[in-house]
Motif scaffolding. Structure first.
Motif: not given
Lengths: 150, 150
Positions: A10, A12, A129, A140-146, B94, B112-124
Motif C-alpha cells: 500500500v 507508494p 510544501r 511536520d507530516v504524518r502517514l495516513d494508512r488505509p 516524497v 498510504t498518504r503523507v499528510l501535513d500534520k497541521a491541516h491534514g491535507q496531502p503535501v503538494k
C-alpha cells in the motif's frame, strides 16, 4: 539475491522502487534524460556488464518507463527513449542529486550539476510544501494508512 | 551480486545511491521517519531476513544516516534514529511516493498518504524550480560536467 516483490504494497514508495527496479535502472533513466539512446552508449556511461544492462533495459521497457524505437539515423540500431512516465521520474533524480551534492562530496570536489538551460543557474533545492505553501520537514507530516482490508 | 562502487563518481545521483545502499535501506529510512526504532519493528514492517536487515542497518549507521542510542524505555534494546543527514532524505522519499501514487496504483486502490500534520491535507506535488522560480521539466535543464582531470 531475489528481492521480495513489493507490487502489492500500500506504500507508494515501495511500489515505485519495485517498478523502477534497482540502482542501475535509475542511472539508465538519468542517462536517458540527458540524451543517451543506444545500448552501447549506456554501457559506456555505466560500465555495466552487457547482460545486466540488457535485463535492466528490458525491465524499464516492460514497466513503461522506456520505449524502443528505430534509430534516428536510419541504421539498424534500436534506440531507447523515455516515455512520459519515465520523464516524470525527474524530481526523484533531482532529489537524489541534491542530497548527494550536499552530503557526499568534499568542498570544491568536482561534480556534475543540473543547470537551468535558460539562465545557466543551478536548479533550486527541492522543497516539500503543504497545500497552503508552507515548507514541511519530516516532523511536520504524518502517514495516513488505509484501513486493513478484511 | 557485487555492485560496482560509485563512490568516486562525479555524478551526485550515483554517489547518493552508493551511500544509501539499496532499496531496503530506503524503506528502513522511510520507516524510521515515521517512528520505528527497533530491529524487531523494522523486521516486522519490512518482512526482510534478519541478516539482510542487520547488514543494511549497519550500512546506514556506517554512512551516518542512522545512529544508535540506548532504548528510550531503559530496556537493553538498541534503537536506531535518523541523523540530520538521514532526515534530509525526506524529499527523495516524497518524490518516490508521489511518483508511485501517480503511476503505480489503480484509481481508488488503497494507499498510504503523507499528510501535513497541521491541516491534514496531502503535501503538494514536488516541483523542480529554476533560481527565478519557473517550474522546470527535464527538457528545461542541461548537465554541467566537470572538466576531466588530467
Amino acid at each position: 539475491m531475489k528481492r521480495t516483490s513489493m507490487e502489492g504494497a500500500v506504500c507508494p514508495v515501495a511500489r515505485s522502487l519495485d517498478v523502477i527496479g534497482d540502482w542501475w535502472s535509475l542511472l539508465i533513466v538519468r542517462d536517458a534524460q540527458y540524451g543517451l539512446r543506444r545500448f552501447g552508449e549506456f554501457q559506456k556511461s555505466l560500465g555495466v556488464a552487457k547482460n545486466i544492462l540488457a535485463q535492466r533495459l528490458k525491465h524499464l521497457v516492460d514497466h513503461g518507463i522506456l520505449e524502443t524505437q528505430p534509430a534516428s539515423d536510419g541504421s539498424a540500431w534500436q534506440e531507447y527513449v523515455l516515455t512520459e512516465k519515465g520523464r516524470s521520474l525527474f524530481p526523484i533524480l533531482v532529489a537524489l542529486g541534491q542530497w548527494g551534492q550536499e552530503h557526499c562530496f568534499e568542498e570544491g570536489e568536482p561534480r556534475t550539476r543540473v543547470l537551468d538551460k535558460a539562465h545557466g543557474q543551478p536548479v533550486k533545492p527541492l522543497e516539500v510544501r503543504a497545500a497552503d505553501g508552507r515548507v514541511l520537514t519530516v516532523q511536520d507530516v504524518r502517514l495516513d494508512r488505509p484501513a486493513t482490508q478484511g
